[in-house]
Design an enzyme around this catalytic site. Structure first.
Site, PDB file in Angstrom:
ATOM      1  N   TYR A 290       0.846  -1.207   0.000  1.00  0.00           N
ATOM      2  CA  TYR A 290       0.000   0.000   0.000  1.00  0.00           C
ATOM      3  C   TYR A 290       0.874   1.247   0.000  1.00  0.00           C
ATOM      4  O   TYR A 290       0.575   2.235  -0.684  1.00  0.00           O
ATOM      5  CB  TYR A 290      -0.902  -0.025   1.236  1.00  0.00           C
ATOM      6  CG  TYR A 290      -1.760   1.200   1.449  1.00  0.00           C
ATOM      7  CD1 TYR A 290      -3.063   1.249   0.979  1.00  0.00           C
ATOM      8  CD2 TYR A 290      -1.287   2.307   2.162  1.00  0.00           C
ATOM      9  CE1 TYR A 290      -3.871   2.359   1.194  1.00  0.00           C
ATOM     10  CE2 TYR A 290      -2.074   3.418   2.384  1.00  0.00           C
ATOM     11  CZ  TYR A 290      -3.372   3.439   1.893  1.00  0.00           C
ATOM     12  OH  TYR A 290      -4.162   4.551   2.109  1.00  0.00           O
ATOM     13  N   HIS A 311     -11.941   2.067  -1.772  1.00  0.00           N
ATOM     14  CA  HIS A 311     -12.359   0.706  -2.136  1.00  0.00           C
ATOM     15  C   HIS A 311     -12.622  -0.127  -0.884  1.00  0.00           C
ATOM     16  O   HIS A 311     -13.666  -0.789  -0.769  1.00  0.00           O
ATOM     17  CB  HIS A 311     -11.253   0.077  -2.990  1.00  0.00           C
ATOM     18  CG  HIS A 311     -11.475  -1.346  -3.380  1.00  0.00           C
ATOM     19  ND1 HIS A 311     -11.672  -1.728  -4.686  1.00  0.00           N
ATOM     20  CD2 HIS A 311     -11.501  -2.498  -2.658  1.00  0.00           C
ATOM     21  CE1 HIS A 311     -11.829  -3.040  -4.742  1.00  0.00           C
ATOM     22  NE2 HIS A 311     -11.718  -3.533  -3.524  1.00  0.00           N
ATOM     23  N   GLU A 312     -11.675  -0.101   0.055  1.00  0.00           N
ATOM     24  CA  GLU A 312     -11.814  -0.925   1.256  1.00  0.00           C
ATOM     25  C   GLU A 312     -12.968  -0.461   2.138  1.00  0.00           C
ATOM     26  O   GLU A 312     -13.655  -1.285   2.751  1.00  0.00           O
ATOM     27  CB  GLU A 312     -10.499  -0.943   2.043  1.00  0.00           C
ATOM     28  CG  GLU A 312      -9.385  -1.717   1.365  1.00  0.00           C
ATOM     29  CD  GLU A 312      -9.788  -3.141   1.011  1.00  0.00           C
ATOM     30  OE1 GLU A 312     -10.393  -3.826   1.862  1.00  0.00           O
ATOM     31  OE2 GLU A 312      -9.514  -3.566  -0.123  1.00  0.00           O
ATOM     32  N   HIS A 315     -16.271  -1.996   1.519  1.00  0.00           N
ATOM     33  CA  HIS A 315     -16.411  -3.387   1.964  1.00  0.00           C
ATOM     34  C   HIS A 315     -16.978  -3.487   3.384  1.00  0.00           C
ATOM     35  O   HIS A 315     -17.284  -4.591   3.840  1.00  0.00           O
ATOM     36  CB  HIS A 315     -15.052  -4.089   1.966  1.00  0.00           C
ATOM     37  CG  HIS A 315     -14.572  -4.527   0.616  1.00  0.00           C
ATOM     38  ND1 HIS A 315     -15.390  -5.032  -0.353  1.00  0.00           N
ATOM     39  CD2 HIS A 315     -13.309  -4.557   0.084  1.00  0.00           C
ATOM     40  CE1 HIS A 315     -14.685  -5.349  -1.424  1.00  0.00           C
ATOM     41  NE2 HIS A 315     -13.419  -5.073  -1.190  1.00  0.00           N
ATOM     42  N   ASP A 326     -16.147  -7.994  -4.302  1.00  0.00           N
ATOM     43  CA  ASP A 326     -15.171  -7.899  -5.391  1.00  0.00           C
ATOM     44  C   ASP A 326     -15.686  -8.746  -6.538  1.00  0.00           C
ATOM     45  O   ASP A 326     -15.350  -9.920  -6.676  1.00  0.00           O
ATOM     46  CB  ASP A 326     -13.787  -8.368  -4.927  1.00  0.00           C
ATOM     47  CG  ASP A 326     -13.148  -7.391  -3.959  1.00  0.00           C
ATOM     48  OD1 ASP A 326     -13.177  -6.181  -4.248  1.00  0.00           O
ATOM     49  OD2 ASP A 326     -12.635  -7.825  -2.917  1.00  0.00           O
TER      50      ASP A 326
END
Length: 356
Positions: A290, A311-312, A315, A326
């Protein structure tokens, strides 16, 4: 989780839980059959049904070696809680070990224990199935050039709850602890060197990009149709609301509903993983790779720290409900998703935000 090769290779597909209309050149080229081999053990047999060798990417697929979401599990019509990890993988500089060459009519088997990534302590009858999209490269190459689709048989199992509860959880049981910055819910004790500053910058950029994306969703119907396949008012409202929720969670002034770690302490940072989420705990963990990403990427659809964080966060059920999966990685795969899947795909949000 273990692999048993029927061929001298392993590999796989991308994204579980997506039923995607195939273009003529992207019809299903693999067959997936699920079989029960124990109380909560599953054997998946993947067969190349075509007449040419397939080079399949393993990330986020039924053949991913890691405790990712390989199948959907239902009981009494409701989804069984998933306790594994949802990673974001680095999609550039892919190496051969991430792929499998599967010759014509050849098969491989992959076995895994559902109880390691699902709460099956209740016991009783469950229904298991898998379907998704598989990124493909040319034989002996590592550049993604297409995809194929798969849908497994539907498997019914009768699980002994006590036996399933005795299986060790792949991502650990007890919550991680540490010193938490309540302004953002970053576990500051997990950060080393400049990592806290880098993560705070990423969260700030994620908030800014998410607010801009929420505005674009409401004002740019052509972009909505490009990424989310529809610009109807209900979808626009839902997408904008989700971006604003991510923006709030990303804001340094927020108390935060997720817990964010600068580093991994649960063993999920496998090769290729940029960051990952435990949706059952609303926890996000950054991986060493990262910190090798740029803070922001000016290249359209390029991965960076800000959109990886965005993005995370999609989730996490505390941020987006139901939380995003995903279902397709990268612009080509995202573009192949129908509207019903695009709105539930994490990378659709990160690519939309990056592309505005």
């Amino acid at each position: 989780m273990q692999f048993t090769a029927l061929l001298a290779a392993l590999g796989a597909p991308l994204a579980l839980a997506a039923s995607i209309p195939a273009a003529a050149h992207n019809h299903s080229m693999i067959d997936v059959q699920l079989a029960a081999t124990g109380n909560s053990m599953i054997k998946a047999t993947i067969t190349n049904t075509g007449d040419r060798t397939l080079n399949l990417l393993k990330f986020n697929t039924i053949m991913d070696e890691h405790p990712t979401r390989k199948v959907m599990v239902y009981q009494d019509g409701a989804e069984v809680q998933f306790t594994g990890m949802l990673p974001r993988y680095k999609m550039s500089d892919l190496t051969p070990e991430y792929f499998v060459n599967l010759g014509p009519k050849a098969s491989v088997e992959h076995s895994f224990d559902l109880a390691a990534t699902h709460d099956l302590s209740r016991g009783g009858k469950i229904v298991v199935k898998a379907h998704g999209m598989v990124p493909t490269a040319e034989e002996n190459a590592t550049t993604i050039t297409g995809h194929t689709l798969y849908e497994s048989n539907e498997l019914t199992m009768d699980v002994d709850g006590k036996q399933a509860a005795a299986v060790e959880q792949a991502m650990g049981g007890d919550d991680s602890t540490g010193v938490i910055d309540k302004r953002s819910n970053i576990v500051t004790s997990s950060c080393r060197g400049s990592q806290l500053r880098v993560l705070q910058t990423a969260l700030s950029n994620s908030a800014r990009l998410s607010r801009a994306a929420a505005s674009a969703a409401q004002r740019n119907p052509s972009k909505m149709r490009e990424y989310f396949k529809t610009a109807d008012s209900r979808t626009v409202q839902k997408v904008a609301s989700r971006f604003l929720s991510v923006a709030r969670e990303s804001s340094s002034g927020s108390t935060g509903r997720t817990t964010y770690y600068c580093n991994d302490n649960r063993g999920g940072c496998h090769p290729g993983v940029l960051a990952y989420t435990l949706p059952s705990k609303n926890q996000v963990f950054n991986c060493p790779s990262y910190y090798q990403l740029p803070a922001l990427n000016n290249r359209c659809h390029g991965q960076d720290q800000a959109t990886t964080t965005l993005h995370e966060l999609t989730h996490n059920p505390a941020v987006v409900t139901p939380f995003c999966e995903d279902l397709g990685y990268g612009y080509q795969r995202v573009s192949a998703l129908p509207a019903s899947k695009a709105i539930q795909n994490a990378d659709t949000y990160s690519l939309f935000a990056n592309g505005m």
